[in-house]
Design a protein around this motif. Structure first.
Motif, PDB file in Angstrom:
ATOM      1  N   MET A  83       0.818  -1.211   0.000  1.00 53.60           N
ATOM      2  CA  MET A  83       0.000   0.000   0.000  1.00 53.60           C
ATOM      3  C   MET A  83       0.854   1.264   0.000  1.00 53.60           C
ATOM      4  N   GLU A  84       2.038   1.223   0.601  1.00 52.28           N
ATOM      5  CA  GLU A  84       2.902   2.409   0.625  1.00 52.28           C
ATOM      6  C   GLU A  84       3.382   2.797  -0.774  1.00 52.28           C
ATOM      7  N   ARG A  85       3.295   1.862  -1.714  1.00 53.40           N
ATOM      8  CA  ARG A  85       3.681   2.169  -3.102  1.00 53.40           C
ATOM      9  C   ARG A  85       2.471   2.295  -4.021  1.00 53.40           C
ATOM     10  N   VAL A  86       1.397   1.586  -3.705  1.00 51.81           N
ATOM     11  CA  VAL A  86       0.210   1.612  -4.555  1.00 51.81           C
ATOM     12  C   VAL A  86      -0.533   2.929  -4.419  1.00 51.81           C
ATOM     13  N   LEU A  87      -0.713   3.426  -3.198  1.00 59.33           N
ATOM     14  CA  LEU A  87      -1.498   4.659  -2.981  1.00 59.33           C
ATOM     15  C   LEU A  87      -0.924   5.876  -3.701  1.00 59.33           C
ATOM     16  N   PRO A  88       0.373   6.154  -3.619  1.00 60.38           N
ATOM     17  CA  PRO A  88       0.881   7.325  -4.343  1.00 60.38           C
ATOM     18  C   PRO A  88       0.687   7.220  -5.859  1.00 60.38           C
ATOM     19  N   VAL A  89       0.889   6.056  -6.400  1.00 63.03           N
ATOM     20  CA  VAL A  89       0.715   5.877  -7.841  1.00 63.03           C
ATOM     21  C   VAL A  89      -0.751   6.048  -8.216  1.00 63.03           C
ATOM     22  N   ALA A  90      -1.654   5.497  -7.413  1.00 67.44           N
ATOM     23  CA  ALA A  90      -3.085   5.637  -7.677  1.00 67.44           C
ATOM     24  C   ALA A  90      -3.498   7.102  -7.605  1.00 67.44           C
ATOM     25  N   LEU A  91      -2.987   7.852  -6.632  1.00 71.12           N
ATOM     26  CA  LEU A  91      -3.321   9.276  -6.509  1.00 71.12           C
ATOM     27  C   LEU A  91      -2.816  10.057  -7.726  1.00 71.12           C
ATOM     28  N   VAL A  92      -1.620   9.762  -8.175  1.00 69.61           N
ATOM     29  CA  VAL A  92      -1.080  10.446  -9.357  1.00 69.61           C
ATOM     30  C   VAL A  92      -1.931  10.109 -10.580  1.00 69.61           C
ATOM     31  N   ALA A  93      -2.333   8.862 -10.716  1.00 69.26           N
ATOM     32  CA  ALA A  93      -3.168   8.459 -11.862  1.00 69.26           C
ATOM     33  C   ALA A  93      -4.506   9.176 -11.838  1.00 69.26           C
ATOM     34  N   VAL A  94      -5.130   9.244 -10.675  1.00 68.98           N
ATOM     35  CA  VAL A  94      -6.409   9.962 -10.554  1.00 68.98           C
ATOM     36  C   VAL A  94      -6.215  11.442 -10.873  1.00 68.98           C
ATOM     37  N   GLY A  95      -5.129  12.036 -10.417  1.00 70.56           N
ATOM     38  CA  GLY A  95      -4.852  13.441 -10.712  1.00 70.56           C
ATOM     39  C   GLY A  95      -4.666  13.690 -12.205  1.00 70.56           C
ATOM     40  N   VAL A  96      -3.935  12.816 -12.877  1.00 73.57           N
ATOM     41  CA  VAL A  96      -3.707  12.975 -14.322  1.00 73.57           C
ATOM     42  C   VAL A  96      -5.020  12.839 -15.084  1.00 73.57           C
ATOM     43  N   VAL A  97      -5.828  11.844 -14.724  1.00 76.96           N
ATOM     44  CA  VAL A  97      -7.129  11.672 -15.388  1.00 76.96           C
ATOM     45  C   VAL A  97      -8.010  12.884 -15.126  1.00 76.96           C
ATOM     46  N   GLY A  98      -8.012  13.388 -13.899  1.00 81.53           N
ATOM     47  CA  GLY A  98      -8.805  14.581 -13.577  1.00 81.53           C
ATOM     48  C   GLY A  98      -8.373  15.778 -14.413  1.00 81.53           C
ATOM     49  N   LEU A  99      -7.069  15.991 -14.541  1.00 84.50           N
ATOM     50  CA  LEU A  99      -6.581  17.112 -15.356  1.00 84.50           C
ATOM     51  C   LEU A  99      -6.968  16.947 -16.818  1.00 84.50           C
ATOM     52  N   LEU A 100      -6.904  15.737 -17.323  1.00 80.82           N
ATOM     53  CA  LEU A 100      -7.306  15.486 -18.708  1.00 80.82           C
ATOM     54  C   LEU A 100      -8.797  15.779 -18.909  1.00 80.82           C
ATOM     55  N   VAL A 101      -9.620  15.381 -17.951  1.00 83.47           N
ATOM     56  CA  VAL A 101     -11.062  15.632 -18.051  1.00 83.47           C
ATOM     57  C   VAL A 101     -11.331  17.129 -18.003  1.00 83.47           C
ATOM     58  N   LEU A 102     -10.689  17.838 -17.082  1.00 83.44           N
ATOM     59  CA  LEU A 102     -10.867  19.299 -16.992  1.00 83.44           C
ATOM     60  C   LEU A 102     -10.396  19.993 -18.271  1.00 83.44           C
ATOM     61  N   GLY A 103      -9.284  19.555 -18.818  1.00 81.17           N
ATOM     62  CA  GLY A 103      -8.770  20.142 -20.049  1.00 81.17           C
ATOM     63  C   GLY A 103      -9.708  19.916 -21.215  1.00 81.17           C
ATOM     64  N   THR A 104     -10.317  18.752 -21.277  1.00 78.89           N
ATOM     65  CA  THR A 104     -11.261  18.448 -22.353  1.00 78.89           C
ATOM     66  C   THR A 104     -12.530  19.283 -22.206  1.00 78.89           C
ATOM     67  N   ARG A 105     -13.004  19.474 -20.990  1.00 78.01           N
ATOM     68  CA  ARG A 105     -14.216  20.289 -20.757  1.00 78.01           C
ATOM     69  C   ARG A 105     -13.974  21.736 -21.153  1.00 78.01           C
ATOM     70  N   ARG A 106     -12.811  22.263 -20.855  1.00 80.96           N
ATOM     71  CA  ARG A 106     -12.522  23.672 -21.183  1.00 80.96           C
ATOM     72  C   ARG A 106     -12.435  23.890 -22.692  1.00 80.96           C
ATOM     73  N   ARG A 107     -11.935  22.918 -23.431  1.00 80.69           N
ATOM     74  CA  ARG A 107     -11.848  23.045 -24.900  1.00 80.69           C
ATOM     75  C   ARG A 107     -13.215  22.984 -25.552  1.00 80.69           C
ATOM     76  N   ASN A 108     -14.126  22.225 -24.965  1.00 84.49           N
ATOM     77  CA  ASN A 108     -15.459  22.056 -25.557  1.00 84.49           C
ATOM     78  C   ASN A 108     -16.325  23.291 -25.372  1.00 84.49           C
ATOM     79  N   ARG A 109     -16.009  24.184 -24.494  1.00 85.24           N
ATOM     80  CA  ARG A 109     -16.862  25.377 -24.251  1.00 85.24           C
ATOM     81  C   ARG A 109     -16.749  26.375 -25.324  1.00 85.24           C
TER      82      ARG A 109
END
Length: 109
Positions: A83-109
């Motif tokens: 878990m000490e290695r899985v959690l940081p990687v999972a958080l980074v993955a969620v952050g990257v996906v979140g940024l991609l989703v936000l970036g896509t929403r801003r382009r569509n406006r």
């Protein structure tokens, strides 16, 4: 001096000639098959397929080795997740996906 006398009968000589002609005909047929364009192309294709198979096999081994190394980083000897290695990687993955989703929403406006 070498003995050049031949003690074979004419029938034996004719039989030998006939056998040699048959072997020569077989050899010529074999040469004809080997130099035929379809045979040459088929041999070239087989060689390429063999090289591709060899390359893919080596790539598979490399990928398998990398996957095993990565798995070793996130799983302990008993197979439980580290878990000490899985959690940081999972958080980074969620952050990257979140940024991609936000970036896509801003382009569509």
């Amino acid at each position: 001096m070498a003995d050049t006398s031949d003690t074979r009968t004419p029938a034996q000589i004719e039989a030998d000639i006939r056998h040699r002609r048959e072997r020569l005909a077989e050899t010529l047929d074999e040469i004809g098959v080997r130099v035929h364009p379809k045979t040459i192309v088929g041999d070239a294709k087989a060689k390429v397929v063999s090289n591709v198979d060899h390359t893919l096999g080596r790539a598979y081994v490399q990928v398998n080795r990398v996957v095993s190394d990565v798995k070793g980083q996130f799983v302990d000897e008993e197979g439980a997740p580290r878990m000490e290695r899985v959690l940081p990687v999972a958080l980074v993955a969620v952050g990257v996906v979140g940024l991609l989703v936000l970036g896509t929403r801003r382009r569509n406006r």
